[in-house]
Each structure stands twice: as structure tokens, then as C-alpha cells.
Design a protein around this motif. Structure first.
Motif, mmCIF file in Angstrom:
data_model
loop_
_atom_site.group_PDB
_atom_site.id
_atom_site.type_symbol
_atom_site.label_atom_id
_atom_site.label_comp_id
_atom_site.label_asym_id
_atom_site.label_seq_id
_atom_site.Cartn_x
_atom_site.Cartn_y
_atom_site.Cartn_z
ATOM 1 N N CYS A 128 0.881 -1.158 0.000
ATOM 2 C CA CYS A 128 0.000 0.000 0.000
ATOM 3 C C CYS A 128 0.921 1.211 0.000
ATOM 4 N N ARG A 129 0.987 1.903 -1.137
ATOM 5 C CA ARG A 129 1.978 2.968 -1.275
ATOM 6 C C ARG A 129 1.391 4.129 -2.069
ATOM 7 N N TYR A 130 1.699 5.339 -1.620
ATOM 8 C CA TYR A 130 1.249 6.554 -2.285
ATOM 9 C C TYR A 130 2.465 7.428 -2.595
ATOM 10 N N ASN A 131 2.346 8.250 -3.642
ATOM 11 C CA ASN A 131 3.410 9.220 -3.884
ATOM 12 C C ASN A 131 3.170 10.464 -3.026
ATOM 13 N N LEU A 132 4.022 11.455 -3.168
ATOM 14 C CA LEU A 132 3.933 12.634 -2.299
ATOM 15 C C LEU A 132 2.659 13.447 -2.527
ATOM 16 N N LYS A 133 1.994 13.219 -3.653
ATOM 17 C CA LYS A 133 0.732 13.907 -3.928
ATOM 18 C C LYS A 133 -0.473 13.099 -3.439
ATOM 19 N N GLY A 134 -0.198 11.973 -2.802
ATOM 20 C CA GLY A 134 -1.289 11.155 -2.292
ATOM 21 C C GLY A 134 -1.909 10.239 -3.324
ATOM 22 N N ILE A 135 -1.211 10.006 -4.433
ATOM 23 C CA ILE A 135 -1.713 9.138 -5.499
ATOM 24 C C ILE A 135 -1.239 7.715 -5.259
ATOM 25 N N PHE A 136 -2.188 6.779 -5.198
ATOM 26 C CA PHE A 136 -1.863 5.362 -5.023
ATOM 27 C C PHE A 136 -1.117 4.872 -6.254
ATOM 28 N N ASN A 137 0.076 4.297 -6.076
ATOM 29 C CA ASN A 137 0.904 3.988 -7.245
ATOM 30 C C ASN A 137 1.510 2.585 -7.245
ATOM 31 N N VAL A 138 0.893 1.644 -6.548
ATOM 32 C CA VAL A 138 1.392 0.268 -6.545
ATOM 33 C C VAL A 138 1.129 -0.375 -7.909
ATOM 34 N N PRO A 139 2.133 -1.020 -8.520
ATOM 35 C CA PRO A 139 1.938 -1.642 -9.832
ATOM 36 C C PRO A 139 1.153 -2.945 -9.758
ATOM 37 N N PHE A 140 0.772 -3.433 -10.917
ATOM 38 C CA PHE A 140 0.031 -4.688 -11.049
ATOM 39 C C PHE A 140 0.860 -5.852 -10.518
#
Length: 277
Positions: A128-140
């Protein structure tokens, strides 16, 4: 302890393998406590495998707490709707990234909760990971057939009727500790190396200052308010220093988050119990 219950989420750092050790220490710290408070509830393995009358379950990750609240509120509807996404058609990169975009653009709490569960089971390694803008960015995740945890969802939903879910900072949780409680803290761990950390699973992160602040709050809770606090963390020079006022036990834990085989060795963890004898 009776047969253990698994959490319905895949979760980095989950405590399923340690619940006996944790439950034993919580019970010995306060046999009279009727409420367990978890400022960092994560996937909820400790909640699921302990027996208190009431639970205060907190996490700074709003999507996680939102999921728990929606499951608690309408379990049958939620589980039925979530199951519809667990079909072969959706176990492909195009579908996953489409739903991930839909999740990141959505402001509907129910829709986000359903998609959060879908991505947890279809995304890479249960991260469960987000970038600094709060966008969920975990790959498939490329799993052959992602498991739909129907039984585990129903078990969680039933026990959640005895829980209060909150999304606050850990200092806020400590400000509002109920009477006759015991606290278990599973914070983001101190990195074992400079390259071991990854972007936080909630905006804001958890740095060494937070680690020290949590230890101070644990001391105040245990020694001034007589509310015992148990903290799990890596066994490092730093954690031993900030937990100097606690009773320390070392246990060995197998790490499974690394994709490389040689990154799955056993590491030492501390169980730091702050308790006024």
C-alpha cells in the motif's frame, strides 16, 4: 490460543505470525483491561486474534479506515459488490491500471473502499503505497488467480461490531485513551539500512523524530496514566535507546517483503513493554 484468524488484506509487516507473542504480553501487562487501543492497526491481525470487550482501531491511512467502516456498516452488500471485481477479466494490467485511475480520481467513500480491496489483492506484493501527492501507485501484481477473502471479510465484519475506527495521528489517539485500556503500537519500523525504506503508505511519513515521540508518549501513558503500552520495532541501537524505559524482549521474525530470496532472512525484533509494576 485457539485457531488463528487471518486478516483479509495482504499487508507488509502484518503481525499474523506474532499474534501469540503479542497477545501474551498484552494480557500479562493488564489482565483487567477491557479495551485494546491500536494507533497503527494495519491489517488488524492483533485485533482479530485477541479477546477484549472493545477495540479502538486507528490508522493514519484514510483509505484503510474507510474500508473498515464500510465493511462494518453494510457487510453483506460490501462483500457482494467487492466479489464482482474478482473475475478473470479484471486480472490483467489494463483492467488493474484502469481501476487504479478510477480509485485515484474518486471521492466516493464506498467506491474507494471496494477498489482499495481489489487493488490490495491484485497489486504487487500486497503493498500500500502513495506518492507525495497522495496518489496510489502500486503496480500490477501478476497473480495467477487473486484470492477473494470472503470468509475473512465476514469474520472481520462480525468482530468489527465491537470496534471504533478512527483516522487520526498517533498523538491524538494517546490524548484520548479510554480508562481500563492497554495499547499495542505497530508503527512503521525503523529502517535496518539507509536503502530499506520506501515511500510511505500514508502521506507524511514516519521519521526518527516520530519514533522518539511515540516512545515518550508510551512512557507517559504507562508511568503517569497507568495504561500499559507494547511497541514492536526492529532491534537497533536507536530503538534500544528510545525504549530504554521499557522491558525489552527480542524475537526473530522472518521477513517476506523483499522480492529477492536473499532478502527474506530472519531479523531481530524488539517487543518493548512500557508498564508500571
Amino acid at each position: 490460543m485457539q485457531q488463528k484468524t487471518r486478516a483479509f488484506l495482504k499487508w507488509a509487516g502484518g503481525k499474523y505470525s506474532l499474534v501469540e507473542d503479542i497477545a501474551k504480553r498484552l494480557q500479562s501487562a493488564s489482565q483487567e483491561a477491557d479495551t485494546l487501543v491500536e494507533p497503527f492497526v494495519g491489517a488488524g491481525s492483533v485485533f482479530l486474534n485477541t479477546h477484549f470487550k472493545h477495540y479502538v482501531l486507528n490508522d493514519i491511512n484514510a483509505d484503510l479506515i474507510n474500508l473498515y467502516k464500510e465493511l462494518q456498516r453494510t457487510p453483506d452488500e460490501f462483500i457482494s459488490d467487492a466479489k464482482k471485481l474478482f473475475v478473470e477479466l479484471n486480472n490483467h494490467p489494463e483492467a488493474y491500471y484502469g481501476y487504479r485511475t478510477q480509485f485515484n480520481e474518486s471521492i466516493d467513500v464506498y467506491e474507494r473502499a471496494i477498489l482499495f480491496l481489489y487493488m490490495n489483492r491484485h497489486g504487487y506484493n500486497g503493498l500500500c503505497r502513495y506518492n507525495l501527492k497522495g496518489i496510489f501507485n502500486v503496480p500490477f501484481g501478476k497473480y495467477k488467480k487473486p484470492y477473494f477473502p470472503e470468509r475473512e471479510l465476514y469474520i472481520f465484519a462480525e468482530k468489527a461490531q465491537h470496534a471504533t475506527f478512527t483516522c487520526q495521528s498517533y498523538p491524538e489517539v494517546f490524548k484520548k485513551l479510554p480508562n481500563n485500556a492497554v495499547v499495542y503500537c505497530d508503527p512503521p519500523y525503523v529502517p535496518l539500512s539507509k536503502t530499506a525504506s520506501f515511500t510511505s503508505y500514508a502521506k507524511g511519513g514516519f521519521d526518527l523524530d516520530d519514533q522518539a515521540r511515540l516512545a515518550i508518549l508510551a512512557e507517559q501513558s504507562a508511568f503517569e496514566q497507568q495504561t500499559p503500552v507494547l511497541i514492536s520495532n526492529h532491534d537497533t541501537v536507536w530503538t534500544r535507546k528510545i525504549y530504554a524505559q521499557a522491558k525489552l524482549d527480542v524475537i526473530q521474525v522472518k521477513r517476506t517483503i523483499s522480492p529477492k530470496g536473499n532478502g527474506r532472512n530472519k531479523v531481530d525484533e524488539l517487543m518493548a513493554l512500557f508498564h508500571k509494576d
